[in-house]
Design a protein around this motif. Sequence first.
Motif, PDB file in Angstrom:
ATOM      1  N   LEU A   7       0.954  -1.234  -0.019  1.00 53.91           N
ATOM      2  CA  LEU A   7       0.059  -0.271  -0.050  1.00 53.91           C
ATOM      3  C   LEU A   7       0.881   1.306   0.196  1.00 53.91           C
ATOM      4  CD1 LEU A   7      -3.039   0.125   0.069  1.00 53.91           C
ATOM      5  CD2 LEU A   7      -3.018   0.507   2.356  1.00 53.91           C
ATOM      6  N   THR A   8       0.661   2.023  -0.719  1.00 53.80           N
ATOM      7  CA  THR A   8       1.500   3.342  -1.318  1.00 53.80           C
ATOM      8  C   THR A   8       0.655   4.378  -1.550  1.00 53.80           C
ATOM      9  OG1 THR A   8       3.335   1.860  -1.922  1.00 53.80           O
ATOM     10  CG2 THR A   8       3.343   4.368  -2.703  1.00 53.80           C
ATOM     11  N   LYS A   9       0.921   5.587  -0.682  1.00 57.33           N
ATOM     12  CA  LYS A   9       0.208   6.888  -1.114  1.00 57.33           C
ATOM     13  C   LYS A   9       1.225   8.136  -1.216  1.00 57.33           C
ATOM     14  CE  LYS A   9      -3.310   9.355  -2.111  1.00 57.33           C
ATOM     15  NZ  LYS A   9      -4.124   9.145  -3.223  1.00 57.33           N
ATOM     16  N   THR A  10       1.302   8.949  -2.350  1.00 60.37           N
ATOM     17  CA  THR A  10       2.207   9.990  -2.275  1.00 60.37           C
ATOM     18  C   THR A  10       1.538  11.459  -2.319  1.00 60.37           C
ATOM     19  OG1 THR A  10       3.742   8.743  -3.591  1.00 60.37           O
ATOM     20  CG2 THR A  10       3.656  10.890  -3.778  1.00 60.37           C
ATOM     21  N   TYR A  11       2.028  12.130  -1.606  1.00 61.03           N
ATOM     22  CA  TYR A  11       1.578  13.689  -1.485  1.00 61.03           C
ATOM     23  C   TYR A  11       2.392  14.696  -1.975  1.00 61.03           C
ATOM     24  CZ  TYR A  11      -2.298  11.634   1.340  1.00 61.03           C
ATOM     25  OH  TYR A  11      -3.203  11.079   2.028  1.00 61.03           O
ATOM     26  N   ARG A  15       6.341  10.484  -0.193  1.00 60.55           N
ATOM     27  CA  ARG A  15       5.691   9.217   0.071  1.00 60.55           C
ATOM     28  C   ARG A  15       5.144   9.375   1.564  1.00 60.55           C
ATOM     29  NH1 ARG A  15       7.125   4.602  -3.179  1.00 60.55           N
ATOM     30  NH2 ARG A  15       6.510   5.197  -5.112  1.00 60.55           N
ATOM     31  N   GLY A  16       3.851   9.464   1.594  1.00 57.84           N
ATOM     32  CA  GLY A  16       2.970   9.615   2.990  1.00 57.84           C
ATOM     33  C   GLY A  16       3.000   8.147   3.333  1.00 57.84           C
ATOM     34  N   VAL A  17       2.966   7.160   2.672  1.00 62.86           N
ATOM     35  CA  VAL A  17       2.911   5.881   2.905  1.00 62.86           C
ATOM     36  C   VAL A  17       3.474   5.058   1.894  1.00 62.86           C
ATOM     37  CG1 VAL A  17       1.324   3.818   3.309  1.00 62.86           C
ATOM     38  CG2 VAL A  17       0.522   6.057   4.053  1.00 62.86           C
ATOM     39  N   ASN A  18       4.425   4.120   2.078  1.00 64.29           N
ATOM     40  CA  ASN A  18       5.366   3.675   1.369  1.00 64.29           C
ATOM     41  C   ASN A  18       5.392   2.100   1.507  1.00 64.29           C
ATOM     42  OD1 ASN A  18       7.621   3.010  -0.489  1.00 64.29           O
ATOM     43  ND2 ASN A  18       9.004   4.106   0.814  1.00 64.29           N
ATOM     44  N   SER A  19       4.675   1.363   0.356  1.00 64.63           N
ATOM     45  CA  SER A  19       4.660   0.022   0.314  1.00 64.63           C
ATOM     46  C   SER A  19       4.436  -0.627   1.788  1.00 64.63           C
ATOM     47  CB  SER A  19       5.986  -0.437  -0.280  1.00 64.63           C
ATOM     48  OG  SER A  19       5.891  -1.886  -0.739  1.00 64.63           O
ATOM     49  N   ILE A  20       3.369  -0.427   2.470  1.00 70.51           N
ATOM     50  CA  ILE A  20       3.062  -0.999   3.479  1.00 70.51           C
ATOM     51  C   ILE A  20       2.278  -2.394   3.266  1.00 70.51           C
ATOM     52  CG2 ILE A  20       1.485  -1.068   5.753  1.00 70.51           C
ATOM     53  CD1 ILE A  20       2.310   1.677   6.062  1.00 70.51           C
ATOM     54  N   THR A  50     -11.906   5.368   1.944  1.00 64.64           N
ATOM     55  CA  THR A  50     -12.342   6.743   1.854  1.00 64.64           C
ATOM     56  C   THR A  50     -10.811   7.590   1.348  1.00 64.64           C
ATOM     57  OG1 THR A  50     -11.262   7.487   3.983  1.00 64.64           O
ATOM     58  CG2 THR A  50     -13.623   6.587   3.601  1.00 64.64           C
ATOM     59  N   LEU A  51      -9.939   6.890   0.811  1.00 69.85           N
ATOM     60  CA  LEU A  51      -8.839   7.356   0.339  1.00 69.85           C
ATOM     61  C   LEU A  51      -8.164   6.270  -0.853  1.00 69.85           C
ATOM     62  CD1 LEU A  51      -6.874   9.884  -0.093  1.00 69.85           C
ATOM     63  CD2 LEU A  51      -5.520   8.862   1.749  1.00 69.85           C
ATOM     64  N   GLU A  52      -8.111   6.609  -2.143  1.00 68.82           N
ATOM     65  CA  GLU A  52      -7.543   5.678  -2.756  1.00 68.82           C
ATOM     66  C   GLU A  52      -5.975   5.586  -3.007  1.00 68.82           C
ATOM     67  OE1 GLU A  52      -8.229   4.152  -7.641  1.00 68.82           O
ATOM     68  OE2 GLU A  52      -9.090   6.078  -6.606  1.00 68.82           O
ATOM     69  N   PRO A  53      -5.336   4.340  -2.748  1.00 67.30           N
ATOM     70  CA  PRO A  53      -3.995   4.327  -2.958  1.00 67.30           C
ATOM     71  C   PRO A  53      -3.470   4.631  -4.438  1.00 67.30           C
ATOM     72  CG  PRO A  53      -4.822   2.212  -2.830  1.00 67.30           C
ATOM     73  CD  PRO A  53      -6.017   3.198  -2.737  1.00 67.30           C
ATOM     74  N   ASP A  54      -2.351   4.841  -4.507  1.00 66.88           N
ATOM     75  CA  ASP A  54      -1.476   5.077  -5.714  1.00 66.88           C
ATOM     76  C   ASP A  54      -1.018   3.807  -6.309  1.00 66.88           C
ATOM     77  OD1 ASP A  54      -1.589   7.641  -5.625  1.00 66.88           O
ATOM     78  OD2 ASP A  54       0.021   8.087  -4.518  1.00 66.88           O
TER      79      ASP A  54
END
Length: 250
Positions: A7-11, A15-20, A50-54
């Motif tokens: 799971l990854t999310k970039t702002y 990287r706010g969340v990096n390959s969890i 509620t938030l889509e991952p990259d």
Amino acid sequence: MLKLDGLTKTYAGQRGVNSISFEIAPGEVVGFVGPNGAGKTTTLRMIAGTLEPDQGTVQLMGHDVWSNRQTAQAVMGYLPEHAPLYDDMTPRSYLDFLLSARGVARKQRPDLLTQAAKRTQIEDVLDRRIEGLSKGYRRRVALAGALAHDPPVLILDEPSDGLDPNQKRVTHALIRELSPGRIILISTHQLDEAATLCSRLILIAEGQVRADQSPADFAAQNPEGRIEDVFYRLTAGPSPTASNPDEAQT
């Protein structure tokens, strides 16, 4: 089972969340801990749909949260850190509205509503306007909303926020009561709460998982058995500035 894979999310390029990645099985109460800006709330929002991952996927009881979101959310109760409430409603009308929105039949709602109110001990304010309730009661109304449809999966972001010691005790007892057969993931800043309630602690810092083990194994890494010292050792150092305003308060 709840399963996160990459799971990854970039702002704004960060990287706010990096390959969890991790898994939680029914019967587990897992504490999700980390410093402010670590990525906890972002991760919970992606789990909740509620938030889509990259990149990456979330599987919940065999359902992909994004390709089959409605089905996945039907088995989930989600308590956000700043849960929205409708001030002009009463807790009774609010809970009935939530159950209706989930498609629960009218004849089933009273029993579910009563059960959620008893579990969170809000029976005495069910017919008062939400705007007049204390912060502790408002938080318990929001928790009742997450529990109302009796879901097998609970995603709770700071469930004890705003509660006094007695209310915290009641909430902790409720989580223990609900834990058999359920998947419960709790994000909290309170390490003592996490160590008391949870069978596992997943520690996240700078958007990555730094540790995933039992509270006892965490404590064993410190000669005095202090989880706080282990937390500091694993998360110390400059933390990137969170470009997501929600995450800045996580």
